[in-house]
Scaffold this active site. Structure first.
Site, short mmCIF file in Angstrom:
data_model
loop_
_atom_site.label_atom_id
_atom_site.label_comp_id
_atom_site.label_asym_id
_atom_site.label_seq_id
_atom_site.Cartn_x
_atom_site.Cartn_y
_atom_site.Cartn_z
CE LYS A 1 0.42 -7.83 -80.01
NZ LYS A 1 -0.04 -7.16 -81.23
CD1 TRP B 1 -3.92 -12.37 -79.54
CD2 TRP B 1 -3.00 -13.84 -80.94
NE1 TRP B 1 -3.73 -11.74 -80.74
CE2 TRP B 1 -3.16 -12.61 -81.62
CE3 TRP B 1 -2.43 -14.93 -81.62
CZ2 TRP B 1 -2.78 -12.44 -82.95
CZ3 TRP B 1 -2.05 -14.75 -82.95
CH2 TRP B 1 -2.23 -13.53 -83.59
CG ASP C 1 0.17 -13.89 -74.57
OD1 ASP C 1 0.97 -12.95 -74.54
OD2 ASP C 1 -0.38 -14.28 -75.61
#
Length: 363
Positions: free
Chosen positions: A199, A108, A175
């Protein structure tokens, strides 16, 4: 609402969309039928109605309260997941003459770096890609100048986590999709954080962004209206129709976190689960951890069998025990136990029991 029996209970170790507290699911289910006694479903009320505006306002404020951000920060609920933030961050923060610094610690972060390069000077400070992201780089020069320093706090695929955030005059951008609300963070070091809800915070469809107000629009770029943070802040996250149900369930989850004692209590709970599971991974001769010990994630424990010939037997034990969502990411393989806030220690103990059962049968 009926609950599954103990014999049929599924223990959800999925990396995301992931486990939510049972009490949150019950309240969300009730709201689908009748939200707040209105005779309407949360799925069908207007996002401009007073009841939903109250939901959004509370969710925005509670997100900052739980993490310890003050009035100099603004919160937004947006759409498009963390992947949209990969380009929305540089679009709003990366100036024409400035630099966006990035630490490359996984899939990511690599995607975020790719998007940043489209907007301006992007410096990869350090990377562990050559070693398949099995550790968090440490011996690098922390930037002292630049527009921001972007980090991925927890790497869901590879199972690594930043445990100590760097100190620098350059504002950190993080993030936090897979470990938000799981631990206390030094808020004063961050200029912006973002997280996909699916999540550790709620269902898929909502993305939380918290940004220091003086950084909004610092790029002075003529962005499309939907990309400009200023528009979303001014409109109270109602610049377009928000993902109402995802925001509502995120609010319920944050309320649950607060009821449990807040982020500090979540951190203690998560430390206990992670310690128990990693102790078994290290003790059991049939298993081994995939990443550097000091960088192990307390959200996603990645591990493997020394002998792949035991896989079918272990999978059978896990299935019989109601353990779900354990296969590792397709790019890594092995197993991945995602032990987010809502997962109980008892579920982790059942996984440990399954590992010991395999050891007794095959060790």
């Amino acid at each position: 609402m009926s609950q599954p029996s103990a014999a049929s209970k599924v223990h959800n170790f999925s990396a995301g969309p992931a486990i939510l507290p049972q009490s949150v699911l019950a309240k969300a289910a009730d709201a689908i039928h009748d939200f707040g006694g209105l005779g309407l479903s949360i799925l069908e009320i207007s996002h401009r109605s007073k009841p939903f505006v109250a939901v959004m306002d509370e969710a925005l404020e509670l997100s900052k309260e739980l993490l310890g951000f003050g009035d100099d920060y603004a919160a937004m609920f947006l759409q498009g997941g963390a992947s949209t933030q990969f380009f929305q961050v540089p679009a709003n923060l990366l100036t024409e003459t400035g630099t966006g610094h990035y630490l490359d610690t996984g899939t990511w972060s690599a995607k975020a770096i790719k998007e940043s390069k489209k907007y301006g000077t992007t410096n990869v400070v350090a990377s562990s890609k050559a070693d398949n992201y099995k550790y968090i780089p440490k011996d690098y020069a922390v930037p002292t100048e630049g527009d921001y320093f972007h980090l991925t706090s927890n790497n869901t695929i590879f199972g690594t986590q930043i445990h100590d955030f760097p100190e620098t005059s350059v504002p950190l951008v993080a993030d936090m999709s897979s470990d938000i609300f799981s631990r206390e963070i030094p808020t004063d070091r961050f200029g912006l954080i973002y997280a996909g809800a699916q999540k550790n915070m709620g269902p898929a469809g909502a993305t939380l962004v918290i940004v220091r107000k003086d950084m909004v629009g610092q790029a002075k770029r003529d962005n499309p209206s939907m990309v400009d943070y200023h528009n979303h802040i001014e409109a109270g996250s109602m610049f377009n129709t928000p993902p109402c149900f995802a925001v509502y369930v995120s609010l319920l989850t944050m309320q649950w976190v607060k009821e449990q004692g807040g982020v500090a209590a979540m951190e203690k709970r998560n430390d206990e689960k992670a310690a128990a599971l990693y102790a078994e991974i290290d003790r059991n001769p049939l298993f081994f951890g995939q990443v550097a010990t000091e960088d192990r994630s307390k959200m996603n424990a990645c591990f493997e069998l020394h002998d792949q010939g035991h896989q079918a037997a272990f999978d059978k034990i896990c299935k019989a025990s109601g353990l779900d969502g354990l296969p590792g990411h397709r790019s890594v393989g092995g197993y991945r136990a995602s032990i987010y806030n809502a997962l109980e220690l008892g579920s982790v103990q059942l996984l440990i029991d399954a590992m010991q059962e395999l050891e007794q049968a095959r060790g």
